[in-house]
Enzyme design. Structure first.
Site, PDB file in Angstrom:
ATOM      1  NE  ARG A   1      -3.767   0.874  10.608  1.00 23.45           N
ATOM      2  CZ  ARG A   1      -2.745   1.307   9.876  1.00 23.45           C
ATOM      3  NH1 ARG A   1      -2.865   2.376   9.152  1.00 23.45           N
ATOM      4  NH2 ARG A   1      -1.606   0.647   9.870  1.00 23.45           N
TER       5      ARG A   1
ATOM      6  NE  ARG B   1       7.560  -2.247   6.180  1.00 22.17           N
ATOM      7  CZ  ARG B   1       6.282  -1.890   6.216  1.00 22.17           C
ATOM      8  NH1 ARG B   1       5.649  -1.606   5.090  1.00 22.17           N
ATOM      9  NH2 ARG B   1       5.633  -1.864   7.340  1.00 22.17           N
TER      10      ARG B   1
ATOM     11  CE  LYS C   1      -2.283  -0.478   3.694  1.00 19.45           C
ATOM     12  NZ  LYS C   1      -1.707  -0.062   4.773  1.00 19.45           N
TER      13      LYS C   1
ATOM     14  NE  ARG D   1       2.321  -2.542  11.774  1.00 20.31           N
ATOM     15  CZ  ARG D   1       3.286  -2.730  10.880  1.00 20.31           C
ATOM     16  NH1 ARG D   1       4.288  -3.543  11.135  1.00 20.31           N
ATOM     17  NH2 ARG D   1       3.262  -2.092   9.742  1.00 20.31           N
TER      18      ARG D   1
ATOM     19  NE  ARG E   1       7.121   0.921   9.826  1.00 19.92           N
ATOM     20  CZ  ARG E   1       5.964   1.055   9.176  1.00 19.92           C
ATOM     21  NH1 ARG E   1       5.944   1.501   7.929  1.00 19.92           N
ATOM     22  NH2 ARG E   1       4.825   0.734   9.749  1.00 19.92           N
TER      23      ARG E   1
HETATM   24  P1  AMP Z   1       1.387   2.185   8.828  1.00 18.32           P
HETATM   25  O1  AMP Z   1       2.590   2.929   8.386  1.00 18.32           O
HETATM   26  O2  AMP Z   1       0.152   2.570   8.048  1.00 18.32           O
HETATM   27  O3  AMP Z   1       1.584   0.702   8.901  1.00 18.32           O
HETATM   28  O4  AMP Z   1       1.078   2.672  10.340  1.00 18.32           O
HETATM   29  C1  AMP Z   1       2.016   2.483  11.378  1.00 18.32           C
HETATM   30  C2  AMP Z   1       1.358   2.678  12.741  1.00 18.32           C
HETATM   31  O5  AMP Z   1       0.798   4.008  12.838  1.00 18.32           O
HETATM   32  C3  AMP Z   1       0.188   1.757  13.055  1.00 18.32           C
HETATM   33  O6  AMP Z   1       0.611   0.487  13.544  1.00 18.32           O
HETATM   34  C4  AMP Z   1      -0.561   2.565  14.119  1.00 18.32           C
HETATM   35  O7  AMP Z   1       0.109   2.541  15.375  1.00 18.32           O
HETATM   36  C5  AMP Z   1      -0.422   3.973  13.576  1.00 18.32           C
HETATM   37  N1  AMP Z   1      -1.517   4.298  12.628  1.00 18.32           N
HETATM   38  C6  AMP Z   1      -1.388   4.562  11.294  1.00 18.32           C
HETATM   39  N2  AMP Z   1      -2.580   4.833  10.741  1.00 18.32           N
HETATM   40  C7  AMP Z   1      -3.497   4.723  11.731  1.00 18.32           C
HETATM   41  C8  AMP Z   1      -4.915   4.853  11.794  1.00 18.32           C
HETATM   42  N3  AMP Z   1      -5.654   5.142  10.696  1.00 18.32           N
HETATM   43  N4  AMP Z   1      -5.521   4.672  12.997  1.00 18.32           N
HETATM   44  C9  AMP Z   1      -4.807   4.389  14.099  1.00 18.32           C
HETATM   45  N5  AMP Z   1      -3.479   4.216  14.113  1.00 18.32           N
HETATM   46  C10 AMP Z   1      -2.822   4.390  12.940  1.00 18.32           C
END
Ligand code: AMP
Length: 230
Positions: free
Chosen positions: A95, A134, A13, A178, A167
């Site tokens: 989400r 990653r 994504k 996740r 990360r």
């Molecule tokens: P991502 O880079 O999209 O995988 O997001 C990394 C982390 O950011 C997630 O595991 C959450 O802790 C936080 N996060 C990102 N987007 C959201 C969202 N829409 N709602 C809540 N937490 C988020």
């Protein structure tokens, strides 16, 4: 135009959103990137969410929705100034049901609506391999994979020379957390979007360029609310 890219962590994504936003003339709204920037800059927000982020948990909806609303207002201002912004591409948002409802309301309040939801599908084993391998550049955010796309010199970014690291939330415990969260909280949102005729599915287990083409075509193919089979 307002488009959501939906798919579990590791579906590509983020990579696709970064490639597609400029091509489609849309502003990228990636909540994970916004949170990483806040943590790196040690803002008040960054300090409040760091522990939640590191566990792989979801940041509270009010905080997340507030950030997205600020972005929607920025887009509106840019459009009013005639800066050629056509809308937003959402990556990692919404989400949860509360976020999805808040997005509909926030768009409606600004005289806009959601046009497409592109679902990127990838088998579970592939997701896990991609996530554990990653690595990202700490400085410029370029994404690598130790198996399929390593930097030329281990640990050093090809593009900017920054440190290439894993990360905190790409460690095995947070990865499981996740993925579980995605299937429990986020995947169910697709049923409602499908009922509204907004969903296009794309096979994410193909070369990056091919996936980009298919998503771009899926976005361009459909006008909002139109149901097309196949
Ligand atoms: P991502 O880079 O999209 O995988 O997001 C990394 C982390 O950011 C997630 O595991 C959450 O802790 C936080 N996060 C990102 N987007 C959201 C969202 N829409 N709602 C809540 N937490 C988020």
């Amino acid at each position: 135009m307002y488009v959501i890219l939906m798919g579990p962590q590791g579906s590509g994504k983020g990579t696709q959103a970064a490639r597609l936003a400029p091509r489609l003339g849309l502003t990228l709204v990636a909540t994970g990137d916004l949170f990483r920037a806040a943590i790196a800059a040690q803002t008040d927000l960054g300090r409040r969410i760091k522990a939640i982020y590191d566990r792989g948990d979801l940041v509270p909806d009010e905080i997340t929705v507030g950030l997205v609303e600020e972005k929607l207002d920025d887009i509106r201002r840019e459009r009013a100034l005639g800066e050629g912004v056509a809308g937003a591409l959402f990556d990692g948002f919404p989400r949860t049901r509360a976020q999805a409802d808040a997005l509909d309301a926030a768009l409606a309040a600004r005289g806009e609506r959601l046009d497409r939801v592109v679902q990127i599908e990838v088998p579970l084993e592939t997701l896990i391999t991609r996530l554990t391998g990653r690595r990202v550049c700490k400085r410029c955010g370029t994404v690598y994979n130790v198996e399929s796309n390593p930097p030329r010199q281990p640990g050093v970014c090809d593009r900017c020379g920054g440190a290439v690291v894993q990360r905190d939330d790409d460690k095995p415990g947070p990865i499981k957390e996740r993925l579980d969260l995605y299937f429990a909280e986020t995947a169910p949102l697709l049923a409602d979007y499908r009922d509204r005729g907004l969903v296009e599915q794309v096979d994410g287990d193909q070369p990056i360029e091919r996936v980009t083409e298919e998503i771009a075509r899926a976005v361009e193919r459909r006008s909002a609310g139109q149901k097309v089979e196949g």
